[in-house]
Every structure is written in structure tokens, then in C-alpha cells.
Design an enzyme around this catalytic site. Structure first.
Site, PDB file in Angstrom:
ATOM      1  N   CYS A  67       0.744  -1.215   0.026  1.00 15.20           N
ATOM      2  CA  CYS A  67       0.064   0.021   0.115  1.00 15.20           C
ATOM      3  C   CYS A  67       0.808   1.334  -0.076  1.00 15.20           C
ATOM      4  O   CYS A  67       1.994   1.329   0.691  1.00 15.20           O
ATOM      5  CB  CYS A  67      -0.913   0.106   1.128  1.00 15.20           C
ATOM      6  N   ASP A  68       0.299   2.205  -0.525  1.00 18.20           N
ATOM      7  CA  ASP A  68       0.875   3.722  -0.327  1.00 18.20           C
ATOM      8  C   ASP A  68      -0.139   4.702  -0.524  1.00 18.20           C
ATOM      9  O   ASP A  68      -1.107   4.478  -1.098  1.00 18.20           O
ATOM     10  CB  ASP A  68       1.927   3.876  -1.325  1.00 18.20           C
TER      11      ASP A  68
END
Length: 185
Positions: A67-68
Site C-alpha cells: 500500500c501507499d
């Protein structure tokens, strides 16, 4: 098959725990510096993909979630502040304005990969320097894209949101839930 979250973020761990009870944490050690001209959407997707790939290389039989999350305004990506002064600059820039938050999620297992990027808009109240300094005193801004956390005292800065609240926190849980269901098919 184990599920691995490629993040050391306590927020993401808490949110993923709302969907599945058993998962491992293996942070991805990648370079997150912006080195090329790239759109915010492409950048957040690239970072989530690199995080998932980094951990999946070590655990090819497991499902890895990378995730970012980024904050953008005026085409500029506001990453994690490098100092209090940098956080002050960011919060002044966001004050009284609407900005976008993008969270990208990439799931990878072996050669299978699935990805989604979830946008949201956040409107800040007009903030005085005193309000900003009081917020900075909480130290909550540290390690947060855009220098604020909406789930904590940063909520006091927010006038309105449009989109997925959990994407702003860093893990759009409804999207992740659906991705997991589709990925295992």
C-alpha cells in the site's frame, strides 16, 4: 498460504485486522523518493507495486498486500515531512483549500497481481499559524503524508471529505475486502 501486509503502519495493521484476523507484517524496504516526472496517481501505484514486489520476492507462495498513500495539491505530491518546518509549510499550503489523497493497494501472489487506486478529496478549514503550531506540538504529523493524520487530532483541521475515509487513513477497507474476495477465486 499466509497473508502478508508489506507495511509497518499501525493504522494499516488495525484496518486490515477489521477484514482478516490472521496476517503477518513484513515492511518493504524500498526507496520512496520521486526521481522522475510522474503523475501522483502513477507514483502512488508504483510505490504500492514496488512494496508488494519487494516482499513477494521473499515470500512467493504467500499473498502480499502493498500500500501507499499520498497527498497532492496543485500537482505537488506532499510526502512525509522531513522536519517540523516542512510540516508547517505543508499545513500552511493545505489551509483553507481542497486537496486530493490517493491510496493504492497492490496484491501479489506469485505471478498473480491485482491493484486499485482509491482517490478522496479533503477540505481543510482556514488555519491560523497558532492552530498549526498546536497541531504540530502533538507530533502526530510525523510519518504522515501531507503532515496530518485524519484519524487523530488532524480531524480538527478537516472541514469536509468526499470519498473513502479509510483511503485517507491509508487502507480503503471495503476495496481491500473485495480485492481479497476476487483474488482468492
Amino acid at each position: 498460504m499466509a497473508v502478508i501486509l508489506a507495511s509497518q503502519s499501525p493504522r494499516r495493521q488495525e484496518l486490515l485486522g477489521r477484514i482478516i484476523s490472521d496476517f503477518d507484517i513484513v515492511p518493504a524496504d524500498i526507496d520512496e523518493q520521486i526521481k522522475e516526472k510522474i503523475t501522483p496517481e502513477a507514483y502512488v501505484q508504483k510505490m504500492a507495486s514496488e512494496k508488494a514486489a519487494y516482499v513477494a520476492e521473499q515470500y512467493p507462495a504467500d499473498l502480499v498486500i502493498g500500500c501507499d498513500t499520498i497527498v497532492t495539491i496543485d500537482g505537488e505530491i506532499l510526502g512525509k515531512p522531513v522536519s517540523r518546518a516542512d510540516a508547517l509549510r505543508m499545513l500552511r499550503q493545505l489551509s483553507g483549500r481542497t486537496h486530493k489523497v490517493y491510496t493504492s493497494v497492490v496484491m501479489k501472489k506469485g505471478t498473480q497481481q491485482s491493484s486499485m487506486t482509491v482517490p478522496a478529496e479533503v477540505v481543510f478549514y482556514e488555519l491560523s499559524d497558532e492552530e498549526i503550531e498546536c497541531y504540530l506540538d502533538t507530533l502526530e504529523y510525523q510519518d504522515k503524508a501531507g503532515a496530518y493524520g485524519i484519524q487523530g487530532q488532524g480531524a480538527l483541521l478537516v472541514k469536509a471529505i468526499q470519498g473513502d475515509y479509510y483511503a485517507i487513513m491509508g487502507l480503503p477497507i471495503a476495496t481491500v475486502y473485495r480485492m481479497l474476495a476476487n483474488f482468492s477465486e
